[in-house]
Motif scaffolding. Structure first.
Motif, short mmCIF file in Angstrom:
data_model
loop_
_atom_site.label_atom_id
_atom_site.label_comp_id
_atom_site.label_asym_id
_atom_site.label_seq_id
_atom_site.Cartn_x
_atom_site.Cartn_y
_atom_site.Cartn_z
N VAL A 72 0.84 -1.15 -0.17
CA VAL A 72 0.04 0.08 -0.20
C VAL A 72 0.72 1.22 -0.09
CG1 VAL A 72 -1.89 -1.30 1.31
CG2 VAL A 72 -0.08 0.06 2.39
N PRO A 73 0.45 2.45 -0.43
CA PRO A 73 1.06 3.69 -0.44
C PRO A 73 1.82 3.88 0.86
CG PRO A 73 -0.81 4.09 -1.39
CD PRO A 73 -1.04 2.72 -0.97
N ARG A 74 3.11 4.48 1.00
CA ARG A 74 3.62 4.63 2.24
C ARG A 74 2.99 5.89 2.82
NH1 ARG A 74 8.33 7.12 -1.12
NH2 ARG A 74 7.40 9.12 -1.55
N PRO A 75 3.15 6.07 4.38
CA PRO A 75 2.56 7.05 5.03
C PRO A 75 3.15 8.27 4.69
CG PRO A 75 3.72 5.72 6.51
CD PRO A 75 3.76 5.04 5.27
N GLU A 76 2.37 9.45 4.26
CA GLU A 76 2.85 10.59 3.72
C GLU A 76 2.97 11.78 4.99
OE1 GLU A 76 4.30 11.43 0.95
OE2 GLU A 76 3.60 9.67 -0.05
N SER A 77 2.13 11.33 6.12
CA SER A 77 2.23 12.43 7.10
C SER A 77 3.84 12.38 7.75
CB SER A 77 1.35 12.04 8.18
OG SER A 77 -0.07 12.13 7.81
N LYS A 78 4.35 13.56 7.64
CA LYS A 78 5.91 13.69 7.93
C LYS A 78 5.79 13.59 9.48
CE LYS A 78 7.34 16.24 4.15
NZ LYS A 78 7.53 17.31 3.74
N PHE A 79 7.04 12.95 10.19
CA PHE A 79 7.37 13.02 11.59
C PHE A 79 7.25 14.60 11.90
CE2 PHE A 79 9.84 13.19 15.47
CZ PHE A 79 9.49 11.84 15.89
N GLY A 80 6.78 14.78 13.22
CA GLY A 80 6.82 16.24 13.66
C GLY A 80 5.70 17.27 12.79
N GLY A 81 5.16 16.70 11.84
CA GLY A 81 4.05 17.53 10.94
C GLY A 81 2.67 17.21 11.52
N GLU A 82 1.69 17.34 10.81
CA GLU A 82 0.23 17.00 11.10
C GLU A 82 -0.08 15.67 10.80
OE1 GLU A 82 -3.10 19.41 10.99
OE2 GLU A 82 -1.82 20.49 12.27
N TRP A 83 -0.88 14.85 11.60
CA TRP A 83 -1.37 13.63 10.97
C TRP A 83 -2.54 13.71 10.24
CZ3 TRP A 83 -0.81 8.98 9.91
CH2 TRP A 83 -1.78 7.95 10.23
N ASN A 84 -2.37 13.08 9.20
CA ASN A 84 -3.62 13.14 8.14
C ASN A 84 -4.25 11.73 8.15
OD1 ASN A 84 -5.33 12.91 6.09
ND2 ASN A 84 -3.85 13.53 4.32
N PRO A 85 -5.46 11.50 8.90
CA PRO A 85 -5.93 10.42 8.85
C PRO A 85 -6.35 9.41 7.77
CG PRO A 85 -7.37 12.01 9.95
CD PRO A 85 -6.20 12.65 9.12
N ASP A 86 -6.32 10.21 6.52
CA ASP A 86 -6.38 9.45 5.22
C ASP A 86 -5.05 8.49 5.05
OD1 ASP A 86 -8.92 10.68 5.06
OD2 ASP A 86 -7.95 12.31 3.61
N ASP A 87 -3.91 8.93 5.59
CA ASP A 87 -2.79 8.09 5.71
C ASP A 87 -3.14 6.41 5.79
OD1 ASP A 87 -0.92 9.85 4.70
OD2 ASP A 87 0.22 9.69 6.49
#
Ligand SMILES: *Cc1c(COP(=O)(O)O)cnc(C)c1O
Length: 424
Positions: free
Chosen positions: A177-192
């Motif tokens: 599956v696509p890798r998580p795009e939410s960065k460490f230290g950034g905002e969490w995007n629940p779509d990840d």
């Protein structure tokens, strides 16, 4: 044979990692190493900004690890592990059980990281067979991962920048599956987490385990993602009846700023792999740790045993090195050192964001990454780095460093200055 002769012979007869034998890059010849320094045969000294691929965390010729290995040499270098045991192995297991997440109580010693990944995957399969489920034979993972070069490890490496096309038809088919795009230290995007949720909801009857590197994707792209991904993934795996395997081979022992990267998420896997810095980089060694329920199911099954047992399992010299290395990891001021390296890397590398050639700069713990806009001319860049007193091995568009924790502030500045010169 003089040095030139040795290198000529090497180029004609010796394979190097990911290399061909026609017109190979001329390797640099290392005579010895101490602390963070490699001494080259031509008289130059360079700082090893790679820690020999994440492994030499506490420096070369570390006095404590040197002494532990020398002492062990006087007792025995090796003894088979089938039916026998020894102090070093037991003590090492005790430390690993104590340091890793609480549920991981059973330790399997392996001879390399790739083998520990094979062992983890095999355990997951044997677990489901033991429970009478023969459909769960596949693995799921995120894109951009790296888990080693052996067969099944390779099958869960990134399908594009890994070696899938080369071996397609022979490799087991797994789910990506696509890798998580939410960065460490950034905002969490629940779509990840949505693609993984969809996959597990649809196909969990075929999936034995999800395997991934927690927080830091290493050789697959040097990316740091949001720890929330691991919390969500853990919930999903529990709900869908799929095991969770964390590959901490690169990230373990403080590299990301925590003893293990999974501590960023306070999430416990069912199976975990450690390696690389486990022996302080003294020799090839790794371990696979498993939850009690996995060991119980396998042991209660018809087979009654976990079917793996390498010749050099629990090697006493490797255990001696690892015991000394883990004493340093547990009792030293390693975290403090890692945090100093982190701020030094930020100070030295983040200004390079303004360079036109640089697409991104990322720092986490004792890892600093420059992602360039164009692929790097590795031999040319490497020579310029060596001229500036630094050893790095870039790949693709990535120029990165994960120095030994014993690096001093001024040595670290030598590394970041060399990188700046090459980039700027
Ligand atoms: C290096 C690495 C491996 C493979 O370990 P080897 O000792 O090279 O076999 C597996 N997983 C990760 C995350 C690694 O960084």
């Amino acid at each position: 044979m003089n040095i030139e002769g040795l290198v000529d012979f090497d180029m004609r007869h010796v394979w190097h990692p990911y290399a061909g034998m026609k017109n190979p890059q001329r390797p640099y010849f290392v005579e010895s190493a101490e602390g963070v320094w490699l001494k080259l045969a031509d008289g130059r000294k360079v700082i090893d900004g790679m820690s020999s691929w994440w492994a030499v965390a506490y420096g070369y010729r570390n006095p404590k690890i040197d002494a532990a290995v020398s002492e062990q040499l006087k007792k025995m270098s090796h003894v088979m592990f089938g039916g026998l045991t020894h102090e070093g192995a037991v003590k090492l297991a005790e430390k690993l059980v104590e340091m890793t997440p609480r549920n991981l109580q059973k330790v399997f010693f392996c001879d390399s990281g790739s083998v520990s990944v094979e062992v983890a995957m095999k355990m997951a399969l044997q677990y489901w067979r033991a429970l009478g489920d023969r459909n769960k034979t596949k693995f799921a993972t995120v894109r951009g991962g790296y888990h080693g070069d052996t067969w099944h490890a390779m099958s869960v490496c990134d399908p594009v920048n890994g070696m899938h096309s080369l071996f397609s038809g022979g490799l087991p088919i797994n789910f990506f599956v696509p890798r998580p795009e939410s960065k460490f230290g950034g905002e969490w995007n629940p779509d990840d987490i949505s693609p993984m949720r969809r996959l597990l909801n649809e196909s969990s009857s075929e999936i034995a385990a999800v395997i991934l590197e927690p927080v830091v994707q290493g050789a697959g792209g040097m990316r740091f993602y949001h720890p929330q991904y691991l919390r969500e993934l853990k919930k999903l795996c529990e709900a869908c009846g799929v095991l969770l395997i964390f590959d901490e081979i690169a990230t373990g022992f403080w590299r990301s700023g925590k003893m293990f990267a999974c501590h960023w998420a306070e999430t416990e896997p069912d199976i975990m792999c450690v390696g690389k810095a486990l022996t302080g980089g003294y020799m090839s060694f790794a371990a696979t740790l498993a939850d009690e329920k996995i060991a119980d199911a396998i042991s209660d099954s018809e087979a009654g045993a976990f079917m793996h047992g390498p010749t050099f399992m629990g090697n006493p010299l490797a255990c001696a090195a690892a015991n000394a290395a883990l004493d340093i990891a547990r009792n030293g001021n390693i975290l403090e050192k890692v945090l100093k390296i982190e701020s030094g890397l930020k100070r030295g590398l983040e200004p390079l964001k303004n360079s036109a050639a640089v697409a991104d700069v990322r720092v986490l713990g004792a890892i600093g990454v420059l992602e360039m806009r164009e692929p790097i001319d590795v031999p040319a860049v490497q020579e310029r780095l060596v001229e500036n007193g630094v050893w790095l091995r870039p790949f693709g568009k990535l120029l990165y460093t994960m120095p030994p924790y014993v690096i001093s502030e001024s040595e670290l500045r030598t590394v970041t200055d060399a990188v700046s010169k090459v980039v700027g």
